[in-house]
Design a protein around this motif. Structure first.
Motif, PDB file in Angstrom:
ATOM      1  N   ALA A  68       7.437  -2.747  -6.474  1.00 51.84           N
ATOM      2  CA  ALA A  68       6.348  -1.879  -6.927  1.00 51.84           C
ATOM      3  C   ALA A  68       6.763  -1.098  -8.170  1.00 51.84           C
ATOM      4  N   GLU A 107      -2.394   1.593  -7.200  1.00 55.16           N
ATOM      5  CA  GLU A 107      -2.055   0.168  -7.047  1.00 55.16           C
ATOM      6  C   GLU A 107      -0.728  -0.016  -6.317  1.00 55.16           C
ATOM      7  N   TYR A 111      -0.086  -1.765  -2.604  1.00 57.47           N
ATOM      8  CA  TYR A 111       0.858  -2.880  -2.487  1.00 57.47           C
ATOM      9  C   TYR A 111       1.929  -2.580  -1.440  1.00 57.47           C
ATOM     10  N   ASP A 114       0.345  -2.631   2.200  1.00 55.59           N
ATOM     11  CA  ASP A 114      -0.086  -3.984   2.584  1.00 55.59           C
ATOM     12  C   ASP A 114       1.107  -4.911   2.806  1.00 55.59           C
ATOM     13  N   THR A 115       2.098  -4.830   1.943  1.00 53.35           N
ATOM     14  CA  THR A 115       3.273  -5.692   2.065  1.00 53.35           C
ATOM     15  C   THR A 115       4.135  -5.268   3.254  1.00 53.35           C
TER      16      THR A 115
END
Length: 137
Positions: A68, A107, A111, A114-115
């Protein structure tokens, strides 16, 4: 990049996590807080239990955060996840992301959660009024 990772049976401390990320160079700080709800897939949930493979989870969370950072210019991140028994309304996960600008913070935070849910070895057992079962993130 500054990274804080906590996997703990203790209640999560949002203010401490935000303080660990806050810095004068950051224009955007995004907080995601996942809480235990009283229902899931048509069932009345009584409580949740989380189990974790701690060493592997910490390593994978660190890798996710580094990715990230590379993609969105993240400068500071705190990721905290509860283990053990959690009651309705308690925070199970808090992610705080700091970047120079807000769009990148949003963003990167999306990420990371979710990951994390898709790949990190943290398992959730839902204990409902009609039984219990281990479920995927």
């Amino acid at each position: 990049m500054e990274i804080v990772i906590q996997l703990t049976e203790q209640p999560l401390q949002r203010e401490q996590l935000v303080a660990a990320v806050a810095h004068s160079s950051l224009g955007g700080i995004v907080i995601f807080e996942g809480v235990v709800r009283d229902n899931a897939r048509g069932k009345q949930v009584r409580y949740l239990e989380y189990d974790v493979y701690k060493e592997m989870a910490e390593e994978q969370i660190r890798a996710i955060v580094i990715t990230a950072g590379e993609k969105w210019g993240v400068e500071r991140v705190a990721v905290a996840h509860r283990t053990g028994r959690l009651e309705i309304g308690e925070a199970s996960v808090i992610i705080v992301v700091g970047t120079p600008h807000r769009a990148e913070a949003f963003e990167a935070c999306r990420y990371i959660i979710d990951t994390l849910k898709a790949t990190v070895p943290i398992w959730k057992k839902e204990v409902a009024t009609n039984g219990e079962e281990w479920v995927e993130g």
